[in-house]
Scaffold this motif. Sequence first.
Motif, short mmCIF file in Angstrom:
data_model
loop_
_atom_site.label_atom_id
_atom_site.label_comp_id
_atom_site.label_asym_id
_atom_site.label_seq_id
_atom_site.Cartn_x
_atom_site.Cartn_y
_atom_site.Cartn_z
N THR A 247 -6.45 -2.54 1.46
CA THR A 247 -6.56 -1.13 1.07
C THR A 247 -7.67 -0.39 1.80
N ALA A 248 -8.51 -1.11 2.53
CA ALA A 248 -9.65 -0.46 3.18
C ALA A 248 -9.26 0.33 4.42
N THR B 68 0.84 -1.20 0.00
CA THR B 68 0.00 0.00 0.00
C THR B 68 0.87 1.25 0.00
N ASN C 268 -13.34 -5.31 7.64
CA ASN C 268 -13.15 -4.81 6.27
C ASN C 268 -12.90 -5.94 5.28
N ASP C 269 -13.36 -7.14 5.65
CA ASP C 269 -13.22 -8.32 4.78
C ASP C 269 -11.76 -8.56 4.40
N TRP C 270 -10.87 -8.26 5.33
CA TRP C 270 -9.44 -8.55 5.18
C TRP C 270 -8.81 -7.81 3.99
N SER C 271 -9.33 -6.65 3.71
CA SER C 271 -8.82 -5.85 2.60
C SER C 271 -7.55 -5.11 3.01
N LYS D 197 -9.75 -16.84 5.12
CA LYS D 197 -9.65 -15.38 5.01
C LYS D 197 -8.22 -14.87 5.15
N ILE E 117 -6.01 -5.19 8.62
CA ILE E 117 -6.92 -6.08 7.92
C ILE E 117 -7.69 -6.90 8.94
N SER F 44 -1.17 -1.77 6.85
CA SER F 44 -2.63 -1.76 6.77
C SER F 44 -3.20 -2.60 7.89
#
Length: 627
Positions: free
Chosen positions: A78-79, A29, A73-76, A148, A69, A67
């Motif tokens: 970038t979220a 990221t 945040n559904d293990w994103s 996940k 995760i 990041s």
Amino acid sequence: MKKIIYLLLLVTAFNTSCKKSSTEGGTETPAQPSVDLPAGAKDGVAFINNGTSAIVTLYAPGKNSVSLIGEFNDWSATASVMKKTADGNTWWVQVDNLNPNTEYAYQFFIDGKLKVTDPYSEKVLDPDNDKYISATVYPNLKAYPAGKTTGIVSVMQANQPVYTWKNAGFSRPEKNNLVIYELLVRDFTTDHSYASTLTKLDYLLSLGINAIELMPVNEFEGNLSWGYNPSFYFAADKYYGTKTALQNFIDECHGKGIAVILDLVLNHSFGQSPMVQMYFDNSKPTSNSPWFNVDAKHPYNVGYDFNHESAATKKFSKDVMKFWMQQYKIDGFRFDLSKGFTQKTSTDDAGMSAYDASRIAIWKEYNGYIKSIDPNNFYVILEHFADATEEKVLADDGMMLWNNVNYNMNEATMGWLGNSNFQWGFYANHGFSKSENLVTYGESHDEERLNFKNFTYGNAAGTYSIKGNLATSLKREEMAAAFLFAIPGPKMIWQFGELGYDISIDFNGRTGEKPIKWEYFTDTGRKALFDAYAKFIRLKKNNSIFNAASSSYNLAGGIKYIKLIEGSNTVIVVGNFDVANQTANIDFGASGPWFDAVGSNINLSSNAYTATLAPGEYHIFSKSVLK
């Protein structure tokens, strides 16, 4: 904790596991602008807005991107990109729209390739080991987020179960009167839980102990461990139960007048530790690690060696201490391998044990910090075994030092007299000014069991044999206990030593599971040993003469004695550690009647006590009746 053989065998496996479970391919990221930490942030997770938001923080100097995760945040990757503080050391992000009653699994994703848990996690989920934890021990354990992510994950929840403490008025026993029971939950009850251990408190009360020293209970690698391979310092190990179960155990101990001392391992950590993983080069910590030395500074190290001259390590260590003191109301710490808190390189015990002013400064700083949090007779106990001049400085600062007399006392119980002098149990021989600073023991988790050696290697003469004779070997244990508890100062016993546990420390491997022998208590001979322990502990606690400043002794030969004087009273413990009859000739200091706490009273016509004692025979004489 000098020998942890199984750890040496598993180091390679831990390194491999570290690489497999925490390194992932991915997209790095972009670096974020520098932003100061918001109000209320702290290391780890700080919940705000009634638990609907959380500020999550990670200390990670030198990283390019981090990041957060997780399940929110559904293990994103970038979220929830984390912001970096101006000094470049700390990363943080705020997560919103949380349900305060939900447990969320999460990790940090560092530089697009490394997934690690939160070093400040109070709960973690382990995909490899949690499946062996029964619902009886840990009810409703959250399922691992399979598919996940990989590796161990942290868990956060705003509205965690809160334990309501009942025994806020607990008063800790004075140091001099401490009788500590060292306990490994795993090998104490078949359920290996805080709840099942709690059912044994009445047994321990009848023994008379007033403190329990728990071997490490923070999360360690695997389940079947002594606990000296720590990885998460703020999380209670789930194999023994929940956080509230541990808090309840401590609370119930306090309600029965028993202090709880926690064995804390801050000399080293292991490969599952996120602090190790963040700065690691496939075989050892890197030179830019804020916490660890690249190579250990001393020969006893296992795992990865903390650098206690590092400001980051000092802060982390203090945070760990404060957490257990405040969250669990612990009454003391026994610090494992405290001699290892050094940056002076040594290759042998002599070099490691030499007087080290920098190590003293570290321990004085930690001791001062602990006192600043809890000045009320909090116990700081060091497994140090360094030069006596260094230990004296630490004792003068109020710290307590482990004192091992296992070898010499066991030679005495086996009837081998050449090296049977256990006078090292007396504080004056260490140069200490107070007996309260020396915690003497004949057995610990780390020493061979006295009665195993009695039964296996004991001496014999004529019809008297210690080897192979359980009744005789138990009586030898009884006599040794009478002497141990007569030595002024705090004492420690290892679990089931009061029943003459005679299974070797090396059974099933040194640190492997040991048979749990509660049936010992129904054996007449073993129960007699328990009753003797209970009597000696009661005498120590009820009669201040057993902490008398005036003492003399002769512990070199077959006839051994200890003489204590307080005011008009005198106590003399005398016993025959030989395997043949021996004559005792001791100046008692006064004629007339003498009371025997374990036998028949006598009346001396002079100050001299002269008597032929059978092998294993002992007495506890006093001028005044003991309580």
